[in-house]
Design an enzyme around this catalytic site. Sequence first.
Site, mmCIF file in Angstrom:
data_model
loop_
_atom_site.group_PDB
_atom_site.id
_atom_site.type_symbol
_atom_site.label_atom_id
_atom_site.label_comp_id
_atom_site.label_asym_id
_atom_site.label_seq_id
_atom_site.Cartn_x
_atom_site.Cartn_y
_atom_site.Cartn_z
ATOM 1 N N TRP A 185 7.133 30.497 -24.570
ATOM 2 C CA TRP A 185 6.732 31.487 -23.753
ATOM 3 C C TRP A 185 5.224 32.236 -24.343
ATOM 4 O O TRP A 185 4.614 32.854 -23.872
ATOM 5 C CB TRP A 185 7.759 33.065 -23.947
ATOM 6 C CG TRP A 185 8.845 32.908 -23.143
ATOM 7 C CD1 TRP A 185 9.333 31.755 -22.512
ATOM 8 C CD2 TRP A 185 10.033 33.834 -23.152
ATOM 9 N NE1 TRP A 185 10.758 31.925 -21.964
ATOM 10 C CE2 TRP A 185 10.941 33.295 -22.272
ATOM 11 C CE3 TRP A 185 10.233 35.085 -23.411
ATOM 12 C CZ2 TRP A 185 12.194 33.767 -22.187
ATOM 13 C CZ3 TRP A 185 11.204 35.884 -23.142
ATOM 14 C CH2 TRP A 185 12.183 35.375 -22.454
ATOM 15 N N GLY B 129 -0.861 22.893 -19.739
ATOM 16 C CA GLY B 129 -1.692 24.248 -18.998
ATOM 17 C C GLY B 129 -2.479 23.562 -17.936
ATOM 18 O O GLY B 129 -3.207 24.285 -17.139
ATOM 19 N N SER C 298 2.788 20.565 -18.653
ATOM 20 C CA SER C 298 2.863 20.865 -17.362
ATOM 21 C C SER C 298 4.278 20.268 -16.581
ATOM 22 O O SER C 298 4.269 19.571 -15.469
ATOM 23 C CB SER C 298 1.791 20.133 -16.571
ATOM 24 O OG SER C 298 0.363 20.690 -16.943
ATOM 25 N N GLY D 161 5.915 25.397 -21.044
ATOM 26 C CA GLY D 161 5.385 26.664 -21.061
ATOM 27 C C GLY D 161 5.256 27.357 -19.849
ATOM 28 O O GLY D 161 6.340 28.253 -19.502
ATOM 29 N N GLY D 162 4.070 27.389 -19.162
ATOM 30 C CA GLY D 162 4.080 28.062 -18.009
ATOM 31 C C GLY D 162 5.474 28.356 -17.025
ATOM 32 O O GLY D 162 5.704 29.493 -16.750
HETATM 33 P P1 13P Z 1 2.754 23.910 -19.867
HETATM 34 O O1 13P Z 1 4.139 23.608 -19.575
HETATM 35 O O2 13P Z 1 2.236 25.333 -19.388
HETATM 36 O O3 13P Z 1 1.747 22.719 -19.657
HETATM 37 O O4 13P Z 1 2.752 24.160 -21.548
HETATM 38 C C1 13P Z 1 3.517 23.366 -22.501
HETATM 39 C C2 13P Z 1 3.321 23.582 -23.695
HETATM 40 O O5 13P Z 1 2.563 23.826 -24.582
HETATM 41 C C3 13P Z 1 4.916 23.916 -24.110
HETATM 42 O O6 13P Z 1 4.811 24.157 -25.573
#
Ligand code: 13P
Length: 255
Positions: free
Chosen positions: A13, A176, A216, A237-238
């Site tokens: 998160w 990201g 991503s 992440g996102g």
């Molecule tokens: P995203 O899924 O937002 O690209 O981030 C990946 C991440 O850094 C998970 O630790």
Amino acid sequence: MLTMRIPVIAGNWKMYKTPSEAIVLAEGVVKALSSLDGPELVVCPPFTALAAVGRVVAGSRISLGAQNLHWAREGAYTGEVSAAMLQDVGCRHVIIGHSERRQYFGETDESVNRKSCAALACGLTPIVCVGETLAEREAGRAYAVVETQLKGGLSGLLPEQIQKLVLAYEPVWAIGTGKTATPSQADEMHAHIRKTIGMLFDSGIACGIRILYGGSVKPDNARELLERTEIDGALIGGASLQVDSFAAIASAAQK
Ligand code: 13P
């Protein structure tokens, strides 16, 4: 012998969600995923939300993880949090060496190593992140960079410690950015990571270790990544900040 690697779907998160927002998200995740069979599920909220989210996920199949720790057990280290503290608040996992920590907070392979040892000593499962930058990939150095990170980060760990640990390959250029490594790019790097673990430890350990992909990962690309034999889950992440997208990715991990 065929080794069954249970996939891990983990949500990072990052620095999102106040404790009250985190409770709402965690409640949604528990509701959406409690009856899902298959992957291990982990959510990693910020430190301030760990206790509250821990109460929400207690007794469910979702496990609690932190995003960082300090290697000392306790001491005069203002602003830091130890493995024992994380363990006491209910954490079972901890992310170590995320590229954002390497990039903005001076994390090195040596600190990754010390943190991994500290986490393991407290019974936490480290999720150790490795991955190259775009410049390193373009210079043809991606494999060498990741190999160095593995050698430094895992140096001196015993085979039984390595068995407990989870690795995450997160190419920095895919975090990201909306750019994902193609399934075959990721699969090839994962195979290289497994080979390196085989060289550093032994082939049985290499065969059993879980290697997650991160960068991503979204509901619409999760399945093609997770279908690959070398990819044992995702660090998200996102897309972990919304119940629907996290749940959709977790469902795609039911092989
Ligand atoms: P995203 O899924 O937002 O690209 O981030 C990946 C991440 O850094 C998970 O630790």
